[in-house]
Design an enzyme around this catalytic site. Structure first.
Site, short mmCIF file in Angstrom:
data_model
loop_
_atom_site.label_atom_id
_atom_site.label_comp_id
_atom_site.label_asym_id
_atom_site.label_seq_id
_atom_site.Cartn_x
_atom_site.Cartn_y
_atom_site.Cartn_z
CB CYS A 61 3.62 -4.24 15.08
SG CYS A 61 2.47 -4.25 13.71
CG ASP A 85 -1.73 5.88 3.55
OD1 ASP A 85 -1.52 6.27 2.39
OD2 ASP A 85 -1.36 4.77 3.99
CE1 TYR A 119 -1.06 -1.70 -8.06
CE2 TYR A 119 -0.49 -2.60 -5.92
CZ TYR A 119 -0.62 -1.52 -6.77
OH TYR A 119 -0.33 -0.27 -6.31
NE ARG A 129 -2.53 -3.25 5.98
CZ ARG A 129 -1.40 -3.77 5.53
NH1 ARG A 129 -0.63 -4.49 6.32
NH2 ARG A 129 -1.05 -3.58 4.29
CB CYS A 152 -0.28 2.11 12.01
SG CYS A 152 -0.65 0.57 11.15
#
Ligand SMILES: *Cc1c(COP(=O)(O)O)cnc(C)c1O
Ligand code: SF4
Length: 392
Positions: free
Chosen positions: A103, A270, A91, A112, A110
């Site tokens: 994490c 996703d 952006y 990623r 997830c």
């Protein structure tokens, strides 16, 4: 060692533990470990009420992940939008800054997975080039620390990063993207809050998906962050079997408001490899938003978005409230499906102060011809100018 660090060490993570605790076939457990490792700390583990419940589904590896070859490794094309290691700049005025691969828990859904848990993929050695990038890009006014989870860093390490970012004059706000208040609330200590306070404005984006995650411990963590002056927002993911109905999400969002966390985004899951079993239809999501809007506080309702595959960014989805629209009116329905008409206004001949006028030179006028720029003797001398509302 701090309590939270000890809890990370005490996590369920090995193949043997998976076999023993969750009755997973040994070969499957090995393949799962290879695909995306497990880490379930004792706090999050204690939230499980029965096998297959919404907490279990989020953290316990499942052989079904291995059958799913349809998804993408990098559904949001984050790597292609990474000008230097550890930065994703998609952006105009803000960027993601990945500061660790670790994490407090590894979520089975997830996005990623390709990086998370693998310190070779998000390396601390690359921080300098990331700082340089932010320094050189004066348009970046908002830096989002992510990973992994930035609160996996020690207070000292995190403070070094915050200090360095605060030395960059054009960085106006810093966000911490952290799941810790939800998955390991013991990480939010008085010492951490005292440190964070020195670097305001710091916004915290956290990640609760189910009302059972709101406990005494997570309530305390969010309260401490709010008391330290951090606005706290929540980003939830819509997932089958976890939270794909309006009652569960209404309860979650209302409970979040009670602990001073503002629901910010609700994401469609996703298209991540190994996570298709969590996906719901888009209509399921729209129906849920439709059952929230009007029925509960507007504050409780997040933006429902799809993070566009290929890196288009977050795109909002809204149930259809517009039944008809023309030059004269818009016909709308409210949350109870009652119909209302709002009359349109003609916006021609608006009086505008000359100081607000932008004269666009040589713009196509819509007839395929380019209009000559309107000539003013001196724009500063004009008090008001008549302009038309039409774009061309
Ligand atoms: C989500 C995201 C942001 C932040 O988006 P907001 O809508 O400002 O919260 C910034 N950069 C990337 C790459 C993102 O994925
Ligand atoms: S905390 Fe975030 S980055 Fe870490 S595994 Fe969960 S979803 Fe992925």
């Amino acid at each position: 060692m701090e309590l939270w660090q000890q809890m990370i060490r005490d996590s369920v993570h090995s193949v043997d533990q998976l076999v023993e605790k969750f009755n997973i076939d040994k070969k499957v457990a090995e393949d799962l470990d290879e695909f995306f490792q497990a880490r379930i700390n004792p706090y999050y583990l204690s939230l499980i009420r029965y096998p297959g419940d919404p907490i279990w589904l989020q953290c316990v590896p499942d052989g079904i992940e291995l059958d799913d070859m349809d998804g993408f490794e990098d559904p949001l094309n984050e790597d292609a939008m990474s000008p230097v290691p550890n930065i994703t700049h998609r952006y105009p005025d803000r960027c993601l800054f990945l500061v660790t691969s670790q994490c407090g828990m590894y979520c089975r859904f997830c996005t990623r997975k390709r990086k998370v848990g693998d310190s070779g993929k998000i390396s601390m050695k690359e921080l300098e080039s990331a700082f340089n990038y932010i320094e050189q890009h004066k348009e970046i006014r908002d830096v989002i620390l992510s990973g992994g989870d930035p609160l996996m860093l020690t207070d000292t390490m995190l403070e070094k990063i915050l200090q360095r970012l605060r030395s960059i004059p054009h960085v106006e706000i810093i966000r911490l993207g952290t799941k810790m208040p939800c998955v390991l609330p013991q990480r939010i200590t008085p010492k951490l809050c005292e440190m964070i306070k020195k670097y305001h404005p710091i916004y915290v984006n956290t990640h609760f998906n189910h009302p059972w995650e709101i406990t005494e411990e997570s309530t305390q963590a969010c309260t401490m962050l709010a008391n330290a002056g951090c606005p706290v927002q929540n980003q939830a993911v819509l997932m089958k079997g976890v939270n794909d109905n309006a009652e569960v999400l209404m309860e979650l969002f209302q409970k979040l408001l009670k602990i001073r966390v503002k629901p910010y985004y609700l994401f469609m899951a996703d298209e991540t490899k190994g996570a298709s079993h969590f996906r719901t239809s888009i209509q399921t999501g729209l129906d849920i938003i439709n059952k929230l809007r009007g029925y509960t506080s507007g504050l409780a309702i997040p933006h429902f978005v799809i993070d566009a595959p290929g890196g288009g960014g977050k795109i909002p989805l809204i149930p259809n409230y517009v039944l008809h629209q023309d030059e004269d009116r818009i016909v709308l329905r409210n949350y109870k499906n009652e119909v209302y008409v709002y009359r349109e206004i003609k916006e021609h001949k608006t009086k505008t102060k000359s100081s607000e006028i932008k004269v666009e030179v040589g713009k196509n006028n819509g007839n395929g011809k380019t209009k000559a720029p309107k000539k003013f003797k001196k724009i500063e001398e004009l008090q008001t100018v008549e302009i038309t509302a039409s774009k061309n």
